[in-house]
Design a protein around this motif. Structure first.
Motif, PDB file in Angstrom:
ATOM      1  N   GLU A 288      -8.549  -4.989  -4.861  1.00  9.98           N
ATOM      2  CA  GLU A 288      -8.477  -3.697  -4.698  1.00  9.98           C
ATOM      3  C   GLU A 288      -7.370  -3.218  -3.551  1.00  9.98           C
ATOM      4  N   ILE A 289      -7.186  -4.453  -2.510  1.00  9.53           N
ATOM      5  CA  ILE A 289      -5.748  -4.351  -1.947  1.00  9.53           C
ATOM      6  C   ILE A 289      -4.693  -4.567  -2.827  1.00  9.53           C
TER       7      ILE A 289
ATOM      8  N   ALA B 261      -1.743   4.437  -6.176  1.00  9.49           N
ATOM      9  CA  ALA B 261      -2.712   4.114  -5.468  1.00  9.49           C
ATOM     10  C   ALA B 261      -3.920   5.237  -4.835  1.00  9.49           C
ATOM     11  N   PHE B 262      -3.290   6.355  -4.837  1.00 10.78           N
ATOM     12  CA  PHE B 262      -4.323   7.308  -4.612  1.00 10.78           C
ATOM     13  C   PHE B 262      -4.560   8.378  -5.524  1.00 10.78           C
TER      14      PHE B 262
ATOM     15  N   PRO C 150     -11.848   4.694   6.623  1.00 13.38           N
ATOM     16  CA  PRO C 150     -11.624   3.751   7.512  1.00 13.38           C
ATOM     17  C   PRO C 150     -11.013   2.434   6.752  1.00 13.38           C
ATOM     18  N   GLU C 151     -11.402   2.139   5.561  1.00 20.40           N
ATOM     19  CA  GLU C 151     -10.617   0.888   4.540  1.00 20.40           C
ATOM     20  C   GLU C 151      -9.312   1.083   4.438  1.00 20.40           C
ATOM     21  N   ILE C 152      -8.848   2.263   4.361  1.00 20.18           N
ATOM     22  CA  ILE C 152      -7.472   2.336   4.290  1.00 20.18           C
ATOM     23  C   ILE C 152      -6.699   2.414   5.524  1.00 20.18           C
ATOM     24  N   ALA C 153      -7.289   2.869   6.660  1.00 22.98           N
ATOM     25  CA  ALA C 153      -6.798   2.736   7.853  1.00 22.98           C
ATOM     26  C   ALA C 153      -6.659   1.358   8.309  1.00 22.98           C
TER      27      ALA C 153
ATOM     28  N   SER D 119       0.425 -12.378  -3.262  1.00 26.13           N
ATOM     29  CA  SER D 119      -0.395 -13.176  -2.245  1.00 26.13           C
ATOM     30  C   SER D 119      -0.362 -12.646  -0.864  1.00 26.13           C
ATOM     31  N   HIS D 120       0.505 -11.647  -0.630  1.00 23.59           N
ATOM     32  CA  HIS D 120       0.539 -10.679   0.452  1.00 23.59           C
ATOM     33  C   HIS D 120      -0.772 -10.075   0.589  1.00 23.59           C
ATOM     34  N   ALA D 121      -1.342  -9.424  -0.596  1.00 25.26           N
ATOM     35  CA  ALA D 121      -2.557  -8.683  -0.500  1.00 25.26           C
ATOM     36  C   ALA D 121      -3.785  -9.770  -0.171  1.00 25.26           C
ATOM     37  N   LEU D 122      -3.707 -10.928  -0.276  1.00 22.90           N
ATOM     38  CA  LEU D 122      -4.620 -11.761   0.439  1.00 22.90           C
ATOM     39  C   LEU D 122      -4.641 -12.049   1.969  1.00 22.90           C
TER      40      LEU D 122
END
Length: 214
Positions: A8-9, A157-158, A177-180, A199-202
Motif C-alpha cells: 500500500e505504501i 495516490a488519493f 494517521p496512516e498518511i501522517a 525498496s524505498h517503500a520497505l
C-alpha cells in the motif's frame, strides 16, 4: 492506528507508468497564495505549517532563489494563468498545459521543480474554483493541498481514498494517521530526499513499525 502494508505504501508513490518515484522538500518551504481573501490566505498558510511541522521540516519567510517556492493559485478559469507575469518562465510549456487542463475540465494541478539531489525545489498548486470545488469546505480543501505538496506522491495516490478524515465527534477535518505516519517517515533524516526504487517503500514501512508509528 490503521497500518499500511508495504504494498500500500509502494502504491502511494507509483506513477501511471508503473515506476516508483518519491521526493521530499530539500529546503525550507516559503509559501505564497494568490487569488484569495485574507482569511483564506491565513487558512492556507496554517495548513501548510501544520503539515510541515508534522514532517519535522521547516518553513521560511523567503526562498533565496525564488522568493517563494510554494505558490498556490486560486482562480475560476484556466486561461487566467496565461496572464500571470513570469509564470510561463517558471513552468515551461504553460500554454499547451493550460489548453490540456481546460479541455479535460480539470479542477486542480500541481507542478514540481527539483534540485540537483532530486529533492523538491518548488511546487506550483493550481485550483480552479468551479461550483463543485466551491462546495468543498475550505479547511479540508487547503489541508488536502498541503498534504499533496509536502511530498511527490503517485499519480493516483488519493484518487480513491482521501488523505483526510472527518472526526465524527467534532466534525473536524484531520489528516488520516496512516498518511501522517508516511509523511513523517519520509522526512526521517536517515531517509533520502528522493528515491526511484520501490525498496524505498520497505524502508518507509520499517519506520512505521517503530514507536513513532504505533
Amino acid at each position: 492506528m490503521a497500518r499500511l502494508s508495504p504494498e500500500e505504501i509502494e502504491a502511494l508513490f507509483t506513477r501511471t507508468d508503473g515506476s516508483y518515484g518519491f521526493a521530499r522538500w530539500g529546503r525550507p518551504i516559503a509559501p505564497i497564495v494568490f487569488g484569495v481573501q485574507e482569511e483564506t490566505l491565513a487558512m492556507v498558510k496554517g495548513a501548510v505549517e501544520a503539515v510541515v511541522t508534522l514532517a519535522g521540516h521547516q518553513m521560511a519567510e523567503t526562498d533565496p532563489e525564488l522568493g517563494s517556492n510554494l505558490m498556490v493559485f486560486f482562480f475560476r478559469e484556466w486561461d487566467e494563468l496565461l496572464d500571470v507575469p513570469d509564470l510561463g518562465r517558471m513552468i515551461p510549456g504553460l500554454e499547451p498545459l493550460v489548453a490540456r487542463l481546460r479541455n479535460a475540465d480539470a479542477t486542480q494541478y500541481r507542478a514540481f521543480r527539483f534540485d540537483d539531489q532530486g529533492g523538491i525545489q518548488a511546487c506550483f498548486v493550481f485550483l480552479r474554483m468551479n461550483e463543485a470545488m466551491a462546495q468543498i469546505p475550505a479547511e479540508g480543501l487547503v489541508l488536502a493541498q498541503a498534504v499533496q505538496a509536502i511530498l511527490v506522491w503517485g499519480d493516483h495516490a488519493f484518487s480513491e481514498t482521501s488523505p483526510l478524515a472527518v472526526l465524527p465527534e467534532t466534525g473536524a477535518t484531520v489528516l488520516r494517521p496512516e498518511i501522517a505516519g508516511v509523511i513523517a517517515a519520509g522526512y526521517d533524516r536517515m531517509m533520502p530526499v528522493a528515491a526511484n526504487d520501490a525498496s524505498h517503500a520497505l524502508r518507509l514501512f520499517a519506520r512505521l513499525q517503530g514507536p513513532e508509528g504505533s
